[in-house]
Design a protein around this motif. Structure first.
Motif, PDB file in Angstrom:
ATOM      1  N   TRP A  73      56.626   0.404  42.978  1.00 62.02           N
ATOM      2  CA  TRP A  73      56.756   0.136  41.456  1.00 62.02           C
ATOM      3  C   TRP A  73      56.198  -1.049  41.080  1.00 62.02           C
ATOM      4  O   TRP A  73      56.454  -2.047  41.840  1.00 62.02           O
ATOM      5  N   THR A  77      61.293   7.581  38.503  1.00 65.55           N
ATOM      6  CA  THR A  77      61.925   6.168  38.638  1.00 65.55           C
ATOM      7  C   THR A  77      62.986   6.195  37.856  1.00 65.55           C
ATOM      8  O   THR A  77      63.318   6.896  36.559  1.00 65.55           O
ATOM      9  N   ALA A  93      56.828   0.943  36.849  1.00 62.56           N
ATOM     10  CA  ALA A  93      58.223   0.997  36.660  1.00 62.56           C
ATOM     11  C   ALA A  93      58.944  -0.231  35.919  1.00 62.56           C
ATOM     12  O   ALA A  93      60.010   0.127  35.641  1.00 62.56           O
ATOM     13  N   TYR A  94      58.342  -1.312  35.602  1.00 58.52           N
ATOM     14  CA  TYR A  94      59.075  -2.433  34.957  1.00 58.52           C
ATOM     15  C   TYR A  94      58.166  -2.974  33.901  1.00 58.52           C
ATOM     16  O   TYR A  94      56.667  -2.811  33.811  1.00 58.52           O
ATOM     17  N   GLY A 115      65.103   5.541  43.004  1.00 59.79           N
ATOM     18  CA  GLY A 115      64.545   6.845  42.059  1.00 59.79           C
ATOM     19  C   GLY A 115      65.271   7.982  42.568  1.00 59.79           C
ATOM     20  O   GLY A 115      66.237   8.092  43.308  1.00 59.79           O
ATOM     21  N   LEU A 158      63.670  -2.138  34.031  1.00 60.79           N
ATOM     22  CA  LEU A 158      63.273  -0.960  34.552  1.00 60.79           C
ATOM     23  C   LEU A 158      62.801   0.093  33.315  1.00 60.79           C
ATOM     24  O   LEU A 158      63.616   0.151  32.560  1.00 60.79           O
TER      25      LEU A 158
END
Length: 514
Positions: free
Chosen positions: A365, A212, A151-152, A190, A158
């Protein structure tokens, strides 16, 4: 009219028989509706009387009975008269017990009889013990097991829209899937779409897409794992982190403390990119819940299909999204007000045969490390990368492994994301491969998707002399020693659903071939 009736009553018994309908030539089973009744549901069975001409015969008295006694099964009415025009007589059957029942019904006219197919009653209310919610189909449709998604990026920014399919399965206490059940979903971070509700299919599965997006997961204070979490009127008894995160192996610095005795203290580190920010694994542990209508689970010790007063049951709180993983509702956490009193309620201390039942799923995440995360510095006192084999040596430290002709070895290193989580690994070919200079090749020694997510991943790859000792003619020689180096690119797939691929490089290993 009165005269005719008097004549039939007054004359001999032989003439009286002629006033009644004759026996049918045959009886036949017609149909059953519904074909697959649930426990407690009424199903109708129809039978037809046929006369000697092959026509439906009206006015025939038909008696119904079960082929063998079945506890909890009732037939009503026990007898009926066939209709004019159709020659059909019907009865209704209901199984009132809470256990699967099967019954065969016999329709009888004196010595003439016909049996129905076996009528099986299975399925009842949704049961909290049989209610599951997991993300990612890894073993076919309806399965689950994807615990992390990428997710990152390396700057903690993000990456919106990374998605995974999540599946709730609704079943009754006997394990039969329930079709047509409406399931609602809530999440800490999310989105769940295309809507927050879904309806189960024929096998009891309700599928939604999780993505996400904003809002972000709540930052939480590092905690301590316990095998005996609080379980009382307001606490669910859930562990602070799911076991697939290996919280029983937690320690303050899992990279530096590799193979040391765990302390159960959640890992933590100061973020070298964001001053004053402390990272820990549960900062990115996202809680989500699935909710439907059903019954609380109980132990049916006497196997009678209903809960008796002395039998233990699972008392549920009102559904809530546990953002901070402490097993109870806190201010600002989303919840469902099941009784409509305007506040969140814990367990009510009684067995509820109809209530809102719910189940929790959690997913991580993850990101991948920036260069500032990798090595020990004054700015980064807890690194997320550590070379194990070959071990660093010298000043400055280097990872050196000298080889003999046709030699091979397995290199290994520890790798975590900036929060001390394993990086999401959702591809079958994820692992380390290639990235060599000199006469060696690098092949994946450990590859595939991950099933658990400890605070780090032990990454391994094989380094081999490119020449084949069994070659004919023999492999050519070259002046020795010759230098080589390996910086293996390791791939990580963010999601099984069109997930992007991330490359993280291993620490450089160098040496010579003698």
């Amino acid at each position: 009219m009165r005269l005719g009736l008097a004549v039939c009553v007054a004359i001999t018994s032989g003439v009286l028989a002629a006033c009644q309908p004759s026996l049918p030539a045959t009886l036949e089973f017609v149909d059953q509706s519904p074909v697959q009744p649930k426990l407690g549901e009424i199903t109708t069975l129809r039978f037809r009387a046929i006369d000697s001409r092959g026509q439906p015969q009206p006015g025939v008295r038909v008696v119904f009975e079960t082929q063998a006694p079945v506890s909890g099964v009732e037939i009503n009415p026990p007898e009926a008269t066939t209709d004019v025009g159709t020659g059909i007589a019907s009865t209704q059957v209901v199984a009132k017990g809470g256990r699967v029942s099967s019954v065969v019904v016999i329709a009888r006219v004196e010595d003439l009889s016909v049996t129905s197919p076996a009528v099986t009653f299975a399925g009842s209310a949704s049961n909290s013990r049989q209610f599951t919610f997991q993300c990612g189909s890894i073993s076919g449709d309806g399965s689950g097991g994807v615990h992390a998604i990428g997710a990152y990026d390396e700057t903690r920014h993000l990456i919106a829209g990374v998605k995974v399919n999540c599946i709730a399965h609704v079943a009754d206490r006997n394990g039969d899937g329930i079709a047509g059940a409406q399931v609602s979903f809530l999440t800490e971070a999310g989105t769940i779409g295309p809507s927050a509700t879904s309806v189960t299919d024929v096998v009891g599965n309700a599928q939604v897409i999780y993505k996400t997006s904003l809002p972000m997961p709540d930052d939480v204070t590092p905690g301590t794992f316990s095998w005996t979490p609080l379980n009382d009127e307001t606490h669910t008894g859930e562990y602070i982190a799911p076991l697939w995160m290996h919280p029983f192996m937690w320690q303050d610095d899992p990279i530096a403390g590799y193979l040391k005795e765990p302390t159960l203290q959640e890992p933590r580190r100061q973020d070298p990119i964001r001053p004053g920010k402390e990272n820990n694994p549960r900062d990115n542990l996202v809680s989500m819940i699935a909710v439907t209508t059903g019954e609380e689970a109980f132990d049916d010790n006497n196997n009678n299909g209903v809960r008796d007063a002395e039998e233990p049951f699972v008392d549920l709180t009102e559904p809530f999204v546990d953002n901070n993983d402490n097993g109870t509702w806190d201010l600002k956490e989303r919840y469902v007000d099941a009784n409509g009193n305007g506040k969140w309620d814990g367990k009510n201390g009684k067995y509820d045969i109809i209530t809102l039942i719910w189940v929790q799923e959690r997913i991580i995440w993850t990101g991948w490390p920036h260069d500032l995360d990798r090595d020990l510095t004054s700015r980064n006192p807890k690194a997320v990368v550590r070379q194990l084999v070959p071990a660093p040596s010298g000043t400055p430290p280097k990872n050196i492994r000298n080889m003999l002709k046709f030699d091979a070895y397995v290199a290994s290193f520890l790798l975590a994301d900036p929060w001390f989580n394993s990086i999401a690994r959702n591809g079958e070919s994820d692992g380390c491969e290639n990235g060599s200079v000199g006469p060696v090749e690098v092949t994946t020694f450990l590859k595939g998707m991950a099933f658990t997510y400890p605070p780090f991943t032990l990454m391994t790859y094989a380094v081999t002399d490119v020449r084949d000792p069994a070659a004919n003619p023999p492999a050519p020689d070259y002046p020795r020693p010759i230098a080589y180096s390996v910086t293996a690119p390791c791939s990580f797939t963010a999601s099984p659903e069109q997930g992007h691929e991330v490359i993280v490089y291993s620490p450089t290993v160098e040496g010579t071939i003698q």
